[in-house]
Structure formats: C-alpha cells, structure tokens
Motif scaffolding. Sequence first.
Motif, mmCIF file in Angstrom:
data_model
loop_
_atom_site.group_PDB
_atom_site.id
_atom_site.type_symbol
_atom_site.label_atom_id
_atom_site.label_comp_id
_atom_site.label_asym_id
_atom_site.label_seq_id
_atom_site.Cartn_x
_atom_site.Cartn_y
_atom_site.Cartn_z
ATOM 1 N N ALA A 1 0.866 -1.181 0.000
ATOM 2 C CA ALA A 1 0.000 0.000 0.000
ATOM 3 C C ALA A 1 0.908 1.238 0.000
ATOM 4 O O ALA A 1 0.612 2.246 -0.645
ATOM 5 N N GLY A 2 2.053 1.125 0.687
ATOM 6 C CA GLY A 2 3.027 2.213 0.655
ATOM 7 C C GLY A 2 3.714 2.303 -0.697
ATOM 8 O O GLY A 2 3.673 3.333 -1.362
ATOM 9 N N ASN B 1 1.320 3.325 -3.525
ATOM 10 C CA ASN B 1 1.075 4.769 -3.570
ATOM 11 C C ASN B 1 2.259 5.511 -4.164
ATOM 12 O O ASN B 1 2.093 6.467 -4.923
ATOM 13 N N LEU B 2 3.449 5.080 -3.796
ATOM 14 C CA LEU B 2 4.647 5.728 -4.329
ATOM 15 C C LEU B 2 4.683 5.610 -5.853
ATOM 16 O O LEU B 2 5.015 6.563 -6.560
ATOM 17 N N ARG C 1 1.810 9.055 -5.229
ATOM 18 C CA ARG C 1 1.110 9.551 -4.053
ATOM 19 C C ARG C 1 1.904 9.242 -2.794
ATOM 20 O O ARG C 1 1.500 8.427 -1.972
ATOM 21 N N GLY C 2 3.069 9.874 -2.663
ATOM 22 C CA GLY C 2 3.865 9.711 -1.458
ATOM 23 C C GLY C 2 3.257 10.515 -0.320
ATOM 24 O O GLY C 2 2.365 11.348 -0.538
ATOM 25 N N ASN D 1 7.591 7.590 3.485
ATOM 26 C CA ASN D 1 6.768 7.259 2.321
ATOM 27 C C ASN D 1 6.410 5.785 2.294
ATOM 28 O O ASN D 1 5.266 5.407 2.048
ATOM 29 N N PHE D 2 7.411 4.972 2.537
ATOM 30 C CA PHE D 2 7.208 3.525 2.549
ATOM 31 C C PHE D 2 6.199 3.148 3.627
ATOM 32 O O PHE D 2 5.245 2.401 3.382
ATOM 33 N N ALA D 3 6.410 3.699 4.815
ATOM 34 C CA ALA D 3 5.630 3.248 5.969
ATOM 35 C C ALA D 3 4.272 3.929 6.054
ATOM 36 O O ALA D 3 3.256 3.273 6.274
ATOM 37 N N ALA E 1 2.348 5.857 3.880
ATOM 38 C CA ALA E 1 1.345 5.646 2.835
ATOM 39 C C ALA E 1 0.765 4.242 3.024
ATOM 40 O O ALA E 1 -0.427 4.022 2.817
ATOM 41 N N GLY E 2 1.613 3.292 3.458
ATOM 42 C CA GLY E 2 1.126 1.956 3.770
ATOM 43 C C GLY E 2 0.275 1.947 5.032
ATOM 44 O O GLY E 2 -0.882 1.540 5.017
ATOM 45 N N ASN F 1 -3.024 3.874 4.652
ATOM 46 C CA ASN F 1 -4.064 3.105 3.978
ATOM 47 C C ASN F 1 -4.669 2.059 4.894
ATOM 48 O O ASN F 1 -5.879 1.826 4.873
ATOM 49 N N TRP G 1 -3.781 -3.894 1.176
ATOM 50 C CA TRP G 1 -3.588 -4.550 -0.105
ATOM 51 C C TRP G 1 -4.351 -5.871 -0.086
ATOM 52 O O TRP G 1 -4.440 -6.530 0.937
#
Lengths: 216, 216
Positions: free
Chosen positions: A202-203, A206-207, A211-212, B198-200, B202-203, B206, B213
């Motif tokens: 999901a992260g 988005n990236l 969408r960061g 961003n990795f964490a 946005a994940g 969500n 996901w």
Amino acid sequence: MGATKAKRMPREVREQQMMDAAVQTFGRRGYRAASMDDIAELAGVSKPLVYLYLNSKEELFTACIRREAAALLDAVRGAVEPGLPADRQLWAGLAAFFTHTAEHPDGWSVLHRQARTTGEPFAAEVVALRGEVVAFVTGLIGAAARETLAATDRAPDLAERDVAGLAQALVGAAESLAGWANETPGMTAKETAATLMNFAWAGLGNLMDGRGWSPG
Amino acid sequence: MGATKAKRMPREVREQQMMDAAVQTFGRRGYRAASMDDIAELAGVSKPLVYLYLNSKEELFTACIRREAAALLDAVRGAVEPGLPADRQLWAGLAAFFTHTAEHPDGWSVLHRQARTTGEPFAAEVVALRGEVVAFVTGLIGAAARETLAATDRAPDLAERDVAGLAQALVGAAESLAGWANETPGMTAKETAATLMNFAWAGLGNLMDGRGWSPG
C-alpha cells in the motif's frame, strides 16, 4: 563402524543428517556453545565421522550457513514468477520467505542470529546473502516501476537511490518480522506475509502512483 | 599523574573523553580488535586511568552500549510531541532517529553491528534497547489507530498482533536503512527519513483507512 553399515547408508544421506543436526544445534545453542559431540550424537554418527566429512567446527558452521542461505534464496526465487504483476510477485516472494523461515526456524536462526553474532568469517557470509536478497528485491521494485510506466505512460518519480532505499527498508522489515513471527505462538507464515504486504505494498503502490506522504 | 593535572580536568569531562574514544574505537574496529591501549591513546590519558574509571574492557563496552542506547532513545523520544497528529509524530521520530544515527555513526555501529555480533552479554543489552524502541513505535501506531477512530468514528480493523507486527516491520526497516544511509555518500538524514516515511505511512495510512492490499 562396519563396512556393511556404511554401505547401507549412502554418503549423501549421512552428510545431510549431519548437516541437519548441525543446523539444529548451531541454530539453538549458537556457534560457541555447540559441540561437535552434540552434533555427532544428534546425527547418530561418531564424532570422527563428522570430522571426516567436514574438517572443523568452523567449516561445518560455514557449510551450514551456505546451505541455509542457498535454500532460502531458492525458495524465494522459485516462488516468484517474472510474468506476474509486480504486486503478485512481491506477495509470492514474501509468502515463500515467511513460509521458509517458519518451516526452518533453526536455519533462520543460523543465518539471522548466530552467524551475525559470532563475528568473522561467518558474518561476511550473511552479508553476501543479504546482498543477493537486496538485489532481488531491488529488481522487483524496478519491475513495479516499469509496470507503472507501461500502464500509465508516466514513470514513477523514483531515483535509483530511492529504489535502493526502499529495498533496504523492505528487507530489514522482513528480517525483523521473521524473527518475531517465529517467537509469536499461532502466527502463520501467510499472516506474517500479509502484514508486510499491507505495510509495504500500500506504501509502495502509492509511491508508484506518485502519491507519497508529504507533511500536511 | 599529578594532582594539579587531575584538577584541571574534572572527572566527568575526562570520563566523557574516554567514552567518546571507546565508542569510536569499538564502533570502527569491533570489540575484539579494539585494545585498551588504543582507547587510552585516543582519549589522551594513560591506560591505568581508563581501568581506574572502568574496571575492564567488558565493562567499558557495556557502558558504551548503554550510553549510546540512552542517547538514541532520548533523541527519538524528545523529538516526538504527543499532541501532534500521528503522521507528524512518526515523521518527527524518524527524522530524529536518522539524524542521530547519521551524526553518531560510531555509536550506531556499536549498537547495531558490534554489540550484536560480539555475543553475550552484549547482545542482550541491544535486545533490551530494541524492545524499548518497538514499544515506543507500537504506541505510535496505537495512537494513529485511536486518531482514526476519533476522526471517522470507525476503528481500524487492526488486532493487537497486527499492530505488534507493523511495529516490528517499521523498526526492522529503520535499522536496515540507518546502516545503508551511513554507507551511502551524500544521503542525508532527511532523505532517509522521507524514504521510510513514504514507505511506511502511505502503507500504514491506507491500513488505518481500511484500505489494505488484497490479491487482485
């Protein structure tokens, strides 16, 4: 050790039994506390025979690290079909990874805990394995980026260094979760994989779509 | 060792110089390769004086681990304001973490590499530190879930075990990235923190909104 007994069990089978016993012993007790006596006894062979196959405790431990590293890499690579969409590839890879570490807790302990905490030359073996895993994950993230480009005609705004950082983050998260899952009663490999997939995709997803997260 | 010289430099200052020298030496060479001679020379004091303050190499290494662990925890905790929205708290925590590990690469090496690869009793010190970091991150994720509940009147579908797993994933990702960032020329702490955020987030973000996901 009669010749008849030696004939009844081929060398490969006996060698595998010794390695299994060694992985279990090293994985649970650590390199220093494990003794060749324990390993021979667990394998059901004499200690001289263990030394005959592998010259020293150091060589035996190194052989264990390499065998377990190869098995883990094979499991993950074998599960990922290059033709699948990137998220399915990642899901297959994570599921295979956590299934393997759950089914081989002693092997995972050898790789992630014992080899790293025993100093050199063993830690370097694991650094090499980790490099291969990071390269594989970097390839997956690169494939996801190309897929996004093909689907949307717009390349994700990810520099090579961003991709490298994301791969490091994902591999570190997977290592951390594998140890935790093996210590958490009732946690299945699929659940662990789903936790990381949700966290990561999901992260990442988005990236890929530009969408960061940004400070609000 | 004249009394006048001892008076010119208070005990705390000298002790800090010795600890600084010890962290640098242990962090760069590892516990076994580091010698008390090297540390004394780097600190500009005599070897007996180092032993006078800290009885043994083992005690000195343990003191280094504890000092660096406390400094890292203080930096992260001090940066996170409980009143802020959860994503801002996480961002502040990550920025502080990577700023600290970038500014104290030897201290981070002591904690993440040397202490873990030197065996016990040192590895246990780092396990304790890691437990505190995981608990702190678990608290942050719990706060994010409560925030979502307050804003949307709907609790995120996250079991306690999911939250624990996410915290493990985030901490593992941060550990992995810190080492990588310190080895990557030109990578700033803010860039590293942004990669993980961003990795964490946005994940995680969500997930909080119930948009995990799922296989397509």
